[in-house]
Enzyme design. Structure first.
Site, mmCIF file in Angstrom:
data_model
loop_
_atom_site.group_PDB
_atom_site.id
_atom_site.type_symbol
_atom_site.label_atom_id
_atom_site.label_comp_id
_atom_site.label_asym_id
_atom_site.label_seq_id
_atom_site.Cartn_x
_atom_site.Cartn_y
_atom_site.Cartn_z
ATOM 1 N N VAL A 9 5.320 85.884 133.816
ATOM 2 C CA VAL A 9 4.245 86.741 132.731
ATOM 3 C C VAL A 9 5.319 87.516 132.021
ATOM 4 C CG1 VAL A 9 2.298 86.583 134.197
ATOM 5 C CG2 VAL A 9 3.871 88.772 134.493
ATOM 6 N N SER A 10 4.759 87.973 130.899
ATOM 7 C CA SER A 10 5.275 88.901 129.762
ATOM 8 C C SER A 10 5.199 90.405 130.254
ATOM 9 C CB SER A 10 4.774 88.366 128.616
ATOM 10 O OG SER A 10 4.819 87.354 128.202
ATOM 11 N N THR A 11 4.229 90.784 130.661
ATOM 12 C CA THR A 11 4.178 92.237 130.637
ATOM 13 C C THR A 11 3.871 92.621 132.037
ATOM 14 O OG1 THR A 11 1.878 92.153 130.319
ATOM 15 C CG2 THR A 11 3.158 92.552 128.492
#
Length: 182
Positions: A9-11
């Site tokens: 996931v990105s964050t």
């Protein structure tokens, strides 16, 4: 043959649980996860670890291609690594299986769309910033340099290198401020 799973996931406030469960259901014996942007492979230590461990006959499984790469160049680099090692790629949510011709073709199409989506997001962000600037809402980051303090130190006879050192800023910033005040 080992089946490896990769979740991303990105964050840091996003959750990996759904991806990890899907990878377990797909029979992954080892799952590596990370919370980092997918716009580049730089800094993705878990992905690099997986790619280093893969051997002939192994399979790398992701839920979707955009979890693996968001640019054609990165996807192709990863795919070359897998091919050189004799490993395959599969997706749980997309018809990608690089052991088949159709799976390889679909992989390339999804890679194009992942990069397209990233570029669209970047364009929208830049358009939003431009509109905010035009309305006077977005002014950028506040300056961390006090120009008056720079000029004061210069008036005290201190040279630009020493001013930069004292204030913890670059010499170029000192010169820029001093030339603007002339």
């Amino acid at each position: 043959m080992t089946i490896y799973g990769y979740a991303r996931v990105s964050t840091t406030d996003q959750d990996l649980t759904i991806q990890q469960q899907a990878l377990q259901a797909a029979g992954c014996q080892v799952i590596r996860s990370e919370k980092v942007s997918g716009t580049s492979t730089a800094g993705r230590k878990e992905l690099q670890t997986l790619l280093a461990f893969l051997q002939a006959g192994d399979v790398l499984v992701v839920t979707r291609i955009d979890r693996l790469a968001r640019s054609i160049a990165d996807l192709q680099t990863i795919m070359h690594t897998l091919k050189d090692k004799g490993a395959a790629l599969r997706c749980t949510e997309q018809p990608v299986d690089t052991t088949t011709a159709a799976g390889k073709a679909f992989l390339n199409m999804l890679g194009v769309f992942a990069e397209f989506e990233t570029n669209l997001r970047r364009e929208r962000q830049l358009e939003g910033i431009k509109a905010a600037k035009e309305r006077g809402i977005y002014t950028g980051r506040k300056s961390s340099i006090d120009p008056e303090r720079v000029r004061q130190l210069k008036d005290e006879g201190i040279g630009p290198a020493e001013i930069a050192k004292r204030l913890g800023i670059g010499r170029a910033s000192v010169y820029r401020i001093l030339s603007a005040g002339s």
